[in-house]
Scaffold this motif. Structure first.
Motif, PDB file in Angstrom:
ATOM      1  N   GLY A  20      -4.981   5.717  -1.535  1.00 22.24           N
ATOM      2  CA  GLY A  20      -5.818   4.780  -2.272  1.00 22.24           C
ATOM      3  C   GLY A  20      -5.108   4.068  -3.407  1.00 22.24           C
ATOM      4  O   GLY A  20      -5.761   3.590  -4.339  1.00 22.24           O
ATOM      5  N   GLN A  21      -3.764   3.950  -3.307  1.00 21.71           N
ATOM      6  CA  GLN A  21      -3.009   3.285  -4.363  1.00 21.71           C
ATOM      7  C   GLN A  21      -2.083   2.219  -3.780  1.00 21.71           C
ATOM      8  O   GLN A  21      -1.668   2.292  -2.618  1.00 21.71           O
ATOM      9  CB  GLN A  21      -2.176   4.297  -5.150  1.00 21.71           C
ATOM     10  CG  GLN A  21      -2.997   5.246  -6.016  1.00 21.71           C
ATOM     11  CD  GLN A  21      -2.109   6.106  -6.902  1.00 21.71           C
ATOM     12  OE1 GLN A  21      -1.205   6.768  -6.414  1.00 21.71           O
ATOM     13  NE2 GLN A  21      -2.370   6.076  -8.206  1.00 21.71           N
ATOM     14  N   TYR A  58       2.070   1.597 -10.134  1.00 23.50           N
ATOM     15  CA  TYR A  58       0.938   1.962  -9.288  1.00 23.50           C
ATOM     16  C   TYR A  58      -0.347   1.349  -9.836  1.00 23.50           C
ATOM     17  O   TYR A  58      -0.548   1.274 -11.049  1.00 23.50           O
ATOM     18  CB  TYR A  58       0.771   3.477  -9.243  1.00 23.50           C
ATOM     19  CG  TYR A  58       1.754   4.205  -8.350  1.00 23.50           C
ATOM     20  CD1 TYR A  58       1.567   4.240  -6.975  1.00 23.50           C
ATOM     21  CD2 TYR A  58       2.842   4.885  -8.902  1.00 23.50           C
ATOM     22  CE1 TYR A  58       2.451   4.922  -6.150  1.00 23.50           C
ATOM     23  CE2 TYR A  58       3.725   5.575  -8.101  1.00 23.50           C
ATOM     24  CZ  TYR A  58       3.529   5.597  -6.719  1.00 23.50           C
ATOM     25  OH  TYR A  58       4.405   6.275  -5.921  1.00 23.50           O
ATOM     26  N   ARG A  59      -1.208   0.939  -8.899  1.00 27.53           N
ATOM     27  CA  ARG A  59      -2.538   0.475  -9.244  1.00 27.53           C
ATOM     28  C   ARG A  59      -3.523   0.999  -8.182  1.00 27.53           C
ATOM     29  O   ARG A  59      -3.108   1.389  -7.079  1.00 27.53           O
ATOM     30  CB  ARG A  59      -2.597  -1.062  -9.253  1.00 27.53           C
ATOM     31  CG  ARG A  59      -2.774  -1.724 -10.610  1.00 27.53           C
ATOM     32  CD  ARG A  59      -1.575  -1.631 -11.496  1.00 27.53           C
ATOM     33  NE  ARG A  59      -0.437  -2.440 -11.112  1.00 27.53           N
ATOM     34  CZ  ARG A  59       0.669  -2.514 -11.858  1.00 27.53           C
ATOM     35  NH1 ARG A  59       0.774  -1.842 -13.014  1.00 27.53           N
ATOM     36  NH2 ARG A  59       1.698  -3.232 -11.485  1.00 27.53           N
ATOM     37  N   ASP A  60      -4.822   0.981  -8.563  1.00 25.82           N
ATOM     38  CA  ASP A  60      -5.840   1.392  -7.599  1.00 25.82           C
ATOM     39  C   ASP A  60      -5.999   0.321  -6.524  1.00 25.82           C
ATOM     40  O   ASP A  60      -5.943  -0.882  -6.793  1.00 25.82           O
ATOM     41  CB  ASP A  60      -7.176   1.604  -8.318  1.00 25.82           C
ATOM     42  CG  ASP A  60      -8.245   2.120  -7.360  1.00 25.82           C
ATOM     43  OD1 ASP A  60      -8.252   3.337  -7.084  1.00 25.82           O
ATOM     44  OD2 ASP A  60      -9.051   1.295  -6.887  1.00 25.82           O
ATOM     45  N   HIS A  85      -8.505  -0.767  -4.962  1.00 19.12           N
ATOM     46  CA  HIS A  85      -9.676  -1.640  -5.117  1.00 19.12           C
ATOM     47  C   HIS A  85      -9.768  -2.240  -6.529  1.00 19.12           C
ATOM     48  O   HIS A  85     -10.841  -2.664  -6.954  1.00 19.12           O
ATOM     49  CB  HIS A  85     -10.950  -0.857  -4.792  1.00 19.12           C
ATOM     50  CG  HIS A  85     -11.004  -0.392  -3.358  1.00 19.12           C
ATOM     51  ND1 HIS A  85     -11.318  -1.236  -2.315  1.00 19.12           N
ATOM     52  CD2 HIS A  85     -10.765   0.831  -2.812  1.00 19.12           C
ATOM     53  CE1 HIS A  85     -11.293  -0.561  -1.179  1.00 19.12           C
ATOM     54  NE2 HIS A  85     -10.957   0.705  -1.450  1.00 19.12           N
ATOM     55  N   MET A  86      -8.648  -2.300  -7.212  1.00 17.85           N
ATOM     56  CA  MET A  86      -8.635  -2.875  -8.556  1.00 17.85           C
ATOM     57  C   MET A  86      -9.017  -4.359  -8.538  1.00 17.85           C
ATOM     58  O   MET A  86      -9.617  -4.888  -9.485  1.00 17.85           O
ATOM     59  CB  MET A  86      -7.248  -2.699  -9.164  1.00 17.85           C
ATOM     60  CG  MET A  86      -7.066  -3.293 -10.544  1.00 17.85           C
ATOM     61  SD  MET A  86      -5.380  -3.045 -11.103  1.00 17.85           S
ATOM     62  CE  MET A  86      -5.452  -3.940 -12.671  1.00 17.85           C
ATOM     63  N   TYR A 114       0.852  -1.187   0.000  1.00 20.08           N
ATOM     64  CA  TYR A 114       0.000   0.000   0.000  1.00 20.08           C
ATOM     65  C   TYR A 114       0.890   1.240   0.000  1.00 20.08           C
ATOM     66  O   TYR A 114       1.778   1.409   0.851  1.00 20.08           O
ATOM     67  CB  TYR A 114      -0.931   0.007   1.212  1.00 20.08           C
ATOM     68  CG  TYR A 114      -1.861   1.201   1.221  1.00 20.08           C
ATOM     69  CD1 TYR A 114      -2.777   1.382   0.181  1.00 20.08           C
ATOM     70  CD2 TYR A 114      -1.835   2.140   2.252  1.00 20.08           C
ATOM     71  CE1 TYR A 114      -3.639   2.474   0.166  1.00 20.08           C
ATOM     72  CE2 TYR A 114      -2.698   3.223   2.251  1.00 20.08           C
ATOM     73  CZ  TYR A 114      -3.587   3.392   1.197  1.00 20.08           C
ATOM     74  OH  TYR A 114      -4.443   4.465   1.175  1.00 20.08           O
TER      75      TYR A 114
END
Length: 250
Positions: free
Chosen positions: A222-223, A236-238, A240-241, A218
């Protein structure tokens, strides 16, 4: 003829006596001393003080001409401090009523002012050293190390330093931060401290899918940062992906 010689001898003796008397008087009479009149202001009292008029800089003493009238109009240049010291050392000034009090008052008024002009301000206090920068937390160090590998390729089974799979990436990053964690995603999911999603902090490991088959770090806001799969580099990813299994803190 004899009478004339007696008169001549008598005259010669008288002339010699007169010459001797004059010479004696010259030896006995003292030479006139160099002195100046010091007068108590507004009174008839005056005392001759030898040497006072010749004190260097005496005319610079404020108000001195009221006591030594001969100094009126004299150039008021000179070292007041030195002049006062020399005047006080003259024996005759003690015979002048009130003169010592006058000199003492001048000292109070003049000498402190001179000292103030030569006063040098104290050196400025040294500037305080800047407060040391706060050391980053463990989680912040983990995120910083993870960011340094963004763009690295995904390779199944790789655990760095140039290529990673998901758990190889998280375990390598933690190792660089000084903490050893299990190698596989399932082991990581069940080894650390379980925390709620509402309490997630940067540096925590996010576990995905029901079988805990994927892990990421984390990064905050939010990423996440992870090694996702083949053909997709670390990045980087979201948050909640993917479906979240749990959040783990080591």
């Amino acid at each position: 003829m004899a009478k004339h010689r007696r008169q001549t001898n008598t005259a010669a003796r008288a002339a010699a006596a007169t010459t001797a008397l004059a010479a004696g008087a010259a030896l006995i009479a003292p030479a006139a001393a160099s002195a100046a009149e010091v007068r108590v202001p507004n009174t008839p009292i005056a005392v001759q003080v030898p040497g006072i008029e010749t004190v260097p800089g005496i005319a610079a003493i404020p108000g001195i001409d009221a006591w030594v009238p001969s100094l009126k109009g004299a150039s008021a240049d000179g070292d007041v401090r030195a002049a006062i010291a020399r005047v006080k050392a003259l024996p005759g000034v003690n015979n002048v009523p009130g003169f010592n009090d006058f000199i003492a008052n001048v000292e109070k008024q003049v000498l402190p002012a001179q000292a103030a002009t030569s006063y040098s301000a104290p050196a400025a206090a040294p500037k305080p050293k800047p407060a040391p920068k706060p050391q980053p937390s463990f989680g912040e160090r983990v995120v910083s190390i993870a960011q340094s590998k963004i763009g690295s390729p995904y390779v199944y089974g790789a655990a760095g330093p140039n290529a990673f799979d998901c758990s190889g990436f998280t375990s390598w990053v933690y190792a660089q931060a000084g903490k050893s964690i299990p190698r596989t995603s399932q082991s990581q999911a069940y080894s650390g401290q379980q925390v709620s999603l509402s309490n997630i902090q940067p540096g925590d490991i996010v576990v995905y899918y029901g079988g805990a088959s994927h892990v990421a770090i984390y990064a905050g806001n939010g990423q996440i940062i992870d090694a996702l799969n083949s053909g997709i580099p670390v990045g980087y990813r979201d948050l909640h992906m993917m479906p979240i299994h749990s959040v783990v803190r080591f």
